[in-house]
Design a protein around this motif. Sequence first.
Motif, PDB file in Angstrom:
ATOM      1  N   UNK A 295       0.560   9.645  -5.429  1.00 26.58           N
ATOM      2  CA  UNK A 295       0.808  11.034  -5.042  1.00 26.58           C
ATOM      3  C   UNK A 295       1.813  11.693  -5.981  1.00 26.58           C
ATOM      4  N   UNK A 296       2.843  10.955  -6.381  1.00 28.36           N
ATOM      5  CA  UNK A 296       3.819  11.516  -7.310  1.00 28.36           C
ATOM      6  C   UNK A 296       3.199  11.791  -8.667  1.00 28.36           C
ATOM      7  N   UNK A 297       2.204  10.975  -9.040  1.00 23.96           N
ATOM      8  CA  UNK A 297       1.535  11.172 -10.317  1.00 23.96           C
ATOM      9  C   UNK A 297       0.421  12.216 -10.234  1.00 23.96           C
ATOM     10  N   UNK A 298       0.165  12.738  -9.046  1.00 23.18           N
ATOM     11  CA  UNK A 298      -0.880  13.744  -8.883  1.00 23.18           C
ATOM     12  C   UNK A 298      -2.278  13.183  -8.873  1.00 23.18           C
ATOM     13  N   UNK A 299      -2.405  11.874  -8.663  1.00 24.28           N
ATOM     14  CA  UNK A 299      -3.724  11.251  -8.648  1.00 24.28           C
ATOM     15  C   UNK A 299      -4.377  11.412  -7.280  1.00 24.28           C
ATOM     16  N   UNK A 300      -5.671  11.255  -7.239  1.00 18.04           N
ATOM     17  CA  UNK A 300      -6.399  11.364  -5.982  1.00 18.04           C
ATOM     18  C   UNK A 300      -6.108  10.192  -5.060  1.00 18.04           C
ATOM     19  N   UNK A 301      -5.976  10.491  -3.783  1.00 20.84           N
ATOM     20  CA  UNK A 301      -5.698   9.471  -2.781  1.00 20.84           C
ATOM     21  C   UNK A 301      -6.674   9.669  -1.629  1.00 20.84           C
ATOM     22  N   UNK A 302      -7.040   8.584  -0.954  1.00 22.42           N
ATOM     23  CA  UNK A 302      -7.927   8.697   0.202  1.00 22.42           C
ATOM     24  C   UNK A 302      -7.395   9.701   1.213  1.00 22.42           C
ATOM     25  N   UNK A 303      -8.304  10.392   1.874  1.00 23.61           N
ATOM     26  CA  UNK A 303      -7.928  11.484   2.773  1.00 23.61           C
ATOM     27  C   UNK A 303      -6.978  11.026   3.860  1.00 23.61           C
ATOM     28  N   UNK A 304      -7.238   9.890   4.458  1.00 23.04           N
ATOM     29  CA  UNK A 304      -6.462   9.456   5.620  1.00 23.04           C
ATOM     30  C   UNK A 304      -5.227   8.623   5.256  1.00 23.04           C
TER      31      UNK A 304
ATOM     32  N   UNK B 147       0.829  -1.207   0.000  1.00 21.87           N
ATOM     33  CA  UNK B 147       0.000   0.000   0.000  1.00 21.87           C
ATOM     34  C   UNK B 147       0.863   1.256   0.000  1.00 21.87           C
ATOM     35  N   UNK B 148       1.985   1.201   0.713  1.00 26.59           N
ATOM     36  CA  UNK B 148       2.871   2.361   0.739  1.00 26.59           C
ATOM     37  C   UNK B 148       3.412   2.668  -0.658  1.00 26.59           C
ATOM     38  N   UNK B 149       3.820   1.627  -1.374  1.00 28.86           N
ATOM     39  CA  UNK B 149       4.351   1.836  -2.721  1.00 28.86           C
ATOM     40  C   UNK B 149       3.284   2.399  -3.642  1.00 28.86           C
ATOM     41  N   UNK B 150       2.063   1.883  -3.569  1.00 31.53           N
ATOM     42  CA  UNK B 150       0.986   2.382  -4.417  1.00 31.53           C
ATOM     43  C   UNK B 150       0.622   3.825  -4.077  1.00 31.53           C
ATOM     44  N   UNK B 151       0.572   4.139  -2.787  1.00 34.45           N
ATOM     45  CA  UNK B 151       0.230   5.495  -2.359  1.00 34.45           C
ATOM     46  C   UNK B 151       1.264   6.507  -2.834  1.00 34.45           C
ATOM     47  N   UNK B 152       2.538   6.148  -2.704  1.00 44.17           N
ATOM     48  CA  UNK B 152       3.601   7.058  -3.150  1.00 44.17           C
ATOM     49  C   UNK B 152       3.504   7.289  -4.654  1.00 44.17           C
ATOM     50  N   UNK B 153       3.278   6.225  -5.420  1.00 43.37           N
ATOM     51  CA  UNK B 153       3.153   6.370  -6.876  1.00 43.37           C
ATOM     52  C   UNK B 153       1.984   7.277  -7.240  1.00 43.37           C
TER      53      UNK B 153
ATOM     54  N   UNK C  40      -1.384   7.908   4.194  1.00 43.82           N
ATOM     55  CA  UNK C  40      -0.156   8.631   4.486  1.00 43.82           C
ATOM     56  C   UNK C  40       0.469   9.163   3.202  1.00 43.82           C
ATOM     57  N   UNK C  41       1.340  10.161   3.368  1.00 41.17           N
ATOM     58  CA  UNK C  41       1.944  10.834   2.227  1.00 41.17           C
ATOM     59  C   UNK C  41       3.328  10.292   1.920  1.00 41.17           C
ATOM     60  N   UNK C  42       3.963  10.903   0.925  1.00 39.45           N
ATOM     61  CA  UNK C  42       5.271  10.431   0.482  1.00 39.45           C
ATOM     62  C   UNK C  42       6.353  10.715   1.522  1.00 39.45           C
ATOM     63  N   UNK C  43       6.052  11.615   2.523  1.00 40.57           N
ATOM     64  CA  UNK C  43       7.055  11.900   3.548  1.00 40.57           C
ATOM     65  C   UNK C  43       7.152  10.777   4.579  1.00 40.57           C
ATOM     66  N   UNK C  44       6.215   9.834   4.549  1.00 40.88           N
ATOM     67  CA  UNK C  44       6.235   8.713   5.487  1.00 40.88           C
ATOM     68  C   UNK C  44       7.170   7.631   4.940  1.00 40.88           C
TER      69      UNK C  44
END
Length: 619
Positions: free
Chosen positions: A392-401, A384-390, A403-407
């Motif tokens: 966010x870097x691509x500017x796609x929408x992510x669930x509000x809660x 999930x961390x890898x998918x979330x980072x990808x 974590x971000x790429x700084x985690x």
Amino acid sequence: MPPPVANDPWLVNRHFGIVIDAGSSGSRVQIYSWKDPSFFTDLSTAFSHTLPKVEKGTRLGDDWSTKVEPGISTFARNPEDIGSYLRPLLGHARDKIPPSLHSSTPIFLLATAGMRLLPPDQQAVILEETCSFLVHHSDFKIDEPSEVGPCGSSVLIITGEEEGLFGWIAVNYLMDGFSGQRTTYGFLDMGGASTQIAFEPGKDQELDAKNLIEVRLRLLDGEEIRHKVFVTTWLGYGTNQARERYVGKAINEFEELRSGEADVLFDPCLPKDLELVETPTYTGYADEHMKKAHRLIGTGSFEQCMRKTSPLLNKNTPCPDVPCLMNGVHVPTIDFSVSHFIGVSEYWYSSEHVFGLGGAYDFVQYERAASAFCAREWSDIVRENEETVKQRLAGEGVEVNKWGIEVEISRLQMQCFKAAWVANVLHEGIGMPRIVDAGGNTTTDGDEVSEKAKAKGLGWTLGKMVLEASKEVPPAHPTIPPLGDITIPDDFPIKPIRPWSLHDLEDRITPHLPSALHRESLGFSPVLLVLFTLLLFIAVFIVYPLRRQVRRFFLRGLRRVAKPDPNSYALEEGNFLNGSGIMSRPPSPTSGPKKWLRPVQSTTRFESQTLPPFQAYSF
């Protein structure tokens, strides 16, 4: 972003200040700015009855701050590398502040818990190297050397109490706690090595509030405000130090009940199936197994982790000065129904960065989020961390809660433990009720302070700059003394941290001497006089037996300086040779050493009987 140009309106009458927060895991430079208080002339407005407006040191963007790793305390054995370590931080500050203002901009490097853990000799070396680098590689305003330190108050190790006081000032500055219309806010801070609490006891708690420190600040209209604040710190109760204590305790218990050869133990404070190899940092165990690396496998139980970490609070430590909280440390009674606390650093990270619950604290939601996270498979968390980072870097929408790429992965590995430790410190350690009201602690104003912190940069460093800006306000009357640094009372149990010096020895011995032998009575220190006299006798005792060798050493040095002319001589045959190798008469007195060296030579001439029967010398 380059520094503002000279004709920028934002720059008019603007002062800057720099703080390098040298923490246990890294150092962060933060640049602040404020308008010169002496140019504020309209004292008829309500705005005049406020503190100077301190804000980020850059008008646009978030480049007012940057960080380097690891902590400065890691350079204890190679202090010569401190310059390379600090160079990016110093360069960042130079780039953001106009060069014409460098000489009037104070810079502070204030070290915290990581440096407090070092022995005094290592502290002194790091401070000296840091001071030297800042002095020789910048034009920023730095204090002269003093008894406080090699760069005065500009380069220091601050106590946890000082850190807590600066944080208390920052929180109440952001939340208008100094307006006098409401009670001040309490401050909670937790780093990697320590945790602090600072608050102003209510009138009904003042009787059992000992060792209060007075905080003085000056408003723009020249009026002073004063608050008596209780502050204390627990060194070793930050998340990283607590984890080290936890691992040591877990391995010790495992070894006492060892039933096999494998050094594997199950850890409820790690996400499910996460495997880590850890070694106790304390090496004083007699059992060789305690010095070996062990494999920890996560079982992912937040409830069990809470139970396992609770004993580390040391709530059963004797309390010589009641009431006490953790580890037998006195803290006045806190009425949480009226006292509001703001938590920063790890209190914020553990709530917000992974759970998305920063702001108003609700233990029910916090416990639910922590339990769910701990119980997850580690492989699922990584995916999930890898998918979330990808995304966010691509500017796609992510669930509000989410974590971000700084985690980072290291945060996700320790999130279960840190979440449990923070909750235990809050509720079992400090005594905060798990539910304060039906709304879930909505009166903590966490959302409000979060928004204001984003604009000005919340942290104890902001409190330090508020104090510095307040010092610049002209007093309402010329007879009022200027503001200084926060002073620790003489009878306060915690003293400022300063590397050991001769003055520390004097401070320890002087109270045991009659008043007639004190520095104040004699005009000089008898302790230091006796010490220097003793050192002189020791030096003479060591040098006297070596006096002949010392005389020879100095004689040879003088003879090299006063070389005769090319007519040199050889003692082996008693023949004297001139420059062409032809024998000649011995040199006359006028052809010897220069006249100005004759008195010196006469006092250092060897007696003939002291020379060995035969030895060749080359002068």
